[in-house]
Design an enzyme around this catalytic site. Structure first.
Site, short mmCIF file in Angstrom:
data_model
loop_
_atom_site.label_atom_id
_atom_site.label_comp_id
_atom_site.label_asym_id
_atom_site.label_seq_id
_atom_site.Cartn_x
_atom_site.Cartn_y
_atom_site.Cartn_z
N LYS A 71 -94.47 -28.19 21.45
CA LYS A 71 -94.75 -29.40 20.67
C LYS A 71 -93.57 -30.38 20.64
O LYS A 71 -93.77 -31.57 20.48
CB LYS A 71 -95.15 -29.02 19.24
CG LYS A 71 -96.54 -28.40 19.17
CD LYS A 71 -96.95 -28.15 17.74
CE LYS A 71 -98.35 -27.58 17.69
NZ LYS A 71 -98.87 -27.43 16.34
N ASP A 107 -102.31 -32.58 13.53
CA ASP A 107 -102.24 -31.49 12.53
C ASP A 107 -102.14 -32.05 11.12
O ASP A 107 -102.67 -31.46 10.17
CB ASP A 107 -101.01 -30.61 12.80
CG ASP A 107 -101.23 -29.64 13.96
OD1 ASP A 107 -102.40 -29.34 14.26
OD2 ASP A 107 -100.24 -29.20 14.56
P1 NAP Z 1 -93.95 -20.66 13.45
O1 NAP Z 1 -93.41 -22.00 13.89
O2 NAP Z 1 -93.76 -19.47 14.28
O3 NAP Z 1 -93.34 -20.39 11.96
C1 NAP Z 1 -93.58 -19.25 11.30
C2 NAP Z 1 -92.95 -19.33 9.88
O4 NAP Z 1 -93.41 -18.19 9.18
C3 NAP Z 1 -91.43 -19.30 9.87
O5 NAP Z 1 -90.98 -20.09 8.81
C4 NAP Z 1 -91.14 -17.82 9.62
O6 NAP Z 1 -89.96 -17.58 8.87
C5 NAP Z 1 -92.30 -17.42 8.74
N1 NAP Z 1 -92.56 -15.98 8.93
C6 NAP Z 1 -92.90 -15.34 10.06
N2 NAP Z 1 -93.05 -14.01 9.83
C7 NAP Z 1 -92.76 -13.81 8.52
C8 NAP Z 1 -92.70 -12.68 7.68
N3 NAP Z 1 -92.99 -11.46 8.15
N4 NAP Z 1 -92.39 -12.85 6.37
C9 NAP Z 1 -92.09 -14.08 5.89
N5 NAP Z 1 -92.11 -15.20 6.64
C10 NAP Z 1 -92.44 -15.07 7.94
O7 NAP Z 1 -95.51 -20.76 13.23
P2 NAP Z 1 -96.35 -22.04 12.83
O8 NAP Z 1 -96.76 -22.78 14.04
O9 NAP Z 1 -95.61 -22.77 11.77
O10 NAP Z 1 -97.69 -21.38 12.25
C11 NAP Z 1 -97.72 -20.70 11.01
C12 NAP Z 1 -99.14 -20.31 10.68
O11 NAP Z 1 -99.96 -21.46 10.51
C13 NAP Z 1 -99.82 -19.47 11.77
O12 NAP Z 1 -100.54 -18.46 11.15
C14 NAP Z 1 -100.78 -20.44 12.44
O13 NAP Z 1 -101.92 -19.80 12.95
C15 NAP Z 1 -101.16 -21.33 11.27
N6 NAP Z 1 -101.58 -22.66 11.72
C16 NAP Z 1 -102.85 -23.04 11.41
C17 NAP Z 1 -103.29 -24.29 11.79
C18 NAP Z 1 -104.68 -24.72 11.44
O14 NAP Z 1 -105.19 -25.65 12.06
N7 NAP Z 1 -105.31 -24.10 10.46
C19 NAP Z 1 -102.44 -25.17 12.51
C20 NAP Z 1 -101.15 -24.73 12.79
C21 NAP Z 1 -100.73 -23.47 12.40
P3 NAP Z 1 -88.50 -17.41 9.55
O15 NAP Z 1 -87.96 -18.80 9.66
O16 NAP Z 1 -87.77 -16.54 8.60
O17 NAP Z 1 -88.73 -16.74 10.88
#
Ligand code: NAP
Length: 272
Positions: A71, A107
């Site tokens: 992205k 988004d």
């Molecule tokens: P990402 O960039 O990989 O970020 C993940 C975040 O979650 C980071 O802040 C990470 O913390 C935290 N995290 C990961 N594992 C964790 C754990 N075990 N305990 C506590 N915190 C944890 O992912 P993303 O793109 O932001 O996506 C996050 C979620 O949103 C995903 O489930 C994705 O499917 C969902 N999403 C949904 C949509 C939709 O259209 N509904 C759109 C986008 C994303 P650290 O910094 O400590 O690693």
């Protein structure tokens, strides 16, 4: 013999791609509206992104969804990027405006769609990844007066909070906040390794409010179940997914992907 015309291609780039619902959604839209288009999944490693963009300029590719981890990578490779995507530092959609290859971020629109017409006095965002960026931009557009951001890795919360002008909160204190909107922007609760996990249990939901989970697979997460048991309203992540996809479809075709049908299609695909 008449030469065969190339079809119109669309697709998603990311790595690894996993099981994306985007091909199902967009291909359904093309067939519903009788449009010429095929949407494919293109797993693409980081070092191949620039070559892909060069190729996209000569192939009949009319639109691309961009997901993790590209992205940010695509930003400098485009002819034009919307103010919203630039503020966010992330593009999730490529589309053409005549000869210009443009970047947008749908988004934020997707996140805001279920919140339109509502107001909140305090929001808590859990997670500081790419999705949290869209959430923070959305909350700013919505004008939520106080926003706090908690993340497992404190330094990341501090950095992102500073960038968006919100308050960082230590992860350990996330259950002691009097917010009326709590957003799970972490993958906790997702099908697979994180299934059944939650960033907050029932005690973390005080008073009344809306719990909004970005996770949509499964639709019914533990985070939402805990919130509901505390008397909170809930919003699953499917609405955001459908609306960010509909905004992409609109940019690519100028047509509206039917919202109710899209939700039904994806609910069925998710087993509901
Ligand atoms: P990402 O960039 O990989 O970020 C993940 C975040 O979650 C980071 O802040 C990470 O913390 C935290 N995290 C990961 N594992 C964790 C754990 N075990 N305990 C506590 N915190 C944890 O992912 P993303 O793109 O932001 O996506 C996050 C979620 O949103 C995903 O489930 C994705 O499917 C969902 N999403 C949904 C949509 C939709 O259209 N509904 C759109 C986008 C994303 P650290 O910094 O400590 O690693």
């Amino acid at each position: 013999m008449t030469p065969r015309q190339p079809g119109t291609l669309y697709g998603i780039i990311g790595y690894p791609l996993g099981h994306s619902l985007s091909p199902l959604l967009h291909n359904w839209g093309f067939s519903q509206l009788g449009l010429d288009g095929m949407y494919m999944a293109w797993p693409l490693e980081q070092e191949k992104v620039a070559d892909f963009i060069t190729a996209a300029r000569t192939l009949p590719i009319r639109g691309v969804s961009v997901t993790i981890p590209h992205k940010q990578t695509v930003l400098p490779l485009l002819d034009r990027v919307s103010d919203r995507a630039r503020r966010l530092g992330a593009v999730n959609t490529l589309y053409w405006d005549r000869d210009a290859l443009c970047g947008e971020n749908t988004d934020v629109l997707g996140f805001l769609a279920p919140l339109r017409g509502r107001s909140f006095s305090e929001a808590l965002v859990l997670g500081a990844g790419g999705a949290a960026r869209a959430v923070l931009a959305g909350l700013a557009e919505l004008g939520v007066p106080r926003v706090r951001l908690a993340n497992r890795t404190a330094a990341r919360a501090r950095e992102l909070a500073a960038e968006f002008g919100v308050e960082p909160l230590p992860w350990e204190e996330r259950a002691a906040v009097g917010a009326d909107l709590i957003v799970n922007a972490s993958p906790l609760g997702m099908r697979g390794e994180r299934a059944g996990e939650t960033p907050l249990t029932r005690e973390g939901f005080s008073g009344r409010g809306l719990a909004y989970d970005l996770v949509y697979n499964p639709l019914r997460t533990r985070f939402l179940a805990e919130a509901e048991s505390a008397g909170w309203e809930t919003q699953d992540g499917l609405g955001m997914f459908v609306e960010q996809g509909r905004a992409q479809f609109r940019l690519w075709t100028g047509r509206e992907l039917p919202a109710d049908g899209a939700r039904e299609l994806l609910r069925a695909a998710l087993g509901y």
